[in-house]
Design a protein around this motif. Structure first.
Motif, mmCIF file in Angstrom:
data_model
loop_
_atom_site.group_PDB
_atom_site.id
_atom_site.type_symbol
_atom_site.label_atom_id
_atom_site.label_comp_id
_atom_site.label_asym_id
_atom_site.label_seq_id
_atom_site.Cartn_x
_atom_site.Cartn_y
_atom_site.Cartn_z
ATOM 1 N N THR A 201 28.003 36.373 42.699
ATOM 2 C CA THR A 201 29.005 36.363 41.635
ATOM 3 C C THR A 201 29.462 34.928 41.455
ATOM 4 O O THR A 201 29.810 34.252 42.426
ATOM 5 C CB THR A 201 30.222 37.239 42.003
ATOM 6 N N SER B 112 26.868 41.056 33.580
ATOM 7 C CA SER B 112 25.883 41.354 34.617
ATOM 8 C C SER B 112 24.523 40.904 34.087
ATOM 9 O O SER B 112 24.183 41.192 32.938
ATOM 10 C CB SER B 112 25.875 42.851 34.904
ATOM 11 N N SER C 284 26.463 38.532 38.827
ATOM 12 C CA SER C 284 27.639 38.816 38.014
ATOM 13 C C SER C 284 28.282 37.489 37.644
ATOM 14 O O SER C 284 28.326 36.564 38.461
ATOM 15 C CB SER C 284 28.653 39.658 38.789
#
Length: 122
Positions: free
Chosen positions: A39, A101, A114
């Motif tokens: 992420t 995403s 992400s």
């Protein structure tokens, strides 16, 4: 006629970079995602009523799919090819956010990432 074509070309060369900067410099040096279940967090500064266009391609990454997993609350978000376009609502001030995403391959290894984007509209 040739002089006219050269003038038009010179005008385009000088104007196009400015037009690109107006929509595309809201995110400088974004942290790259790696498609390794990672992420990344990006911060965007934008004028009220302005827009941000950001490409999502990196050198070794092949994108298969981009999905919006959380829509912004005070702006509009669109996926356009391998990029996103965020439009700030006219008169919007303060913060907004959205999440993306991404799935694809990096160095021939499949994975996902992400991206969490914080917007600051001024």
């Amino acid at each position: 006629m040739t002089k006219l074509i050269l003038r038009i070309f010179a005008l385009l060369v000088t104007v196009l970079p400015v037009a690109t900067l107006a929509g595309g410099t809201c995110l400088l040096h974004p942290e790259p995602f790696k498609l390794q279940s990672d992420t990344v967090h990006w911060s965007v500064k934008i004028a009220s009523g302005g827009q941000c266009i950001q490409g999502l391609r990196w050198s070794t990454i092949m994108i298969d799919h981009i999905a919006i997993t959380e829509m912004p609350k005070s702006g509009q978000l669109m996926i356009q090819g391998p990029s996103f376009r965020y439009l700030s609502n006219q008169g919007a001030r303060g913060s907004d956010s959205f999440k993306l995403s991404i799935t694809g391959t990096s160095m021939r290894v499949a994975g996902s990432s992400s991206i969490e984007v914080e917007i600051s509209a001024e």
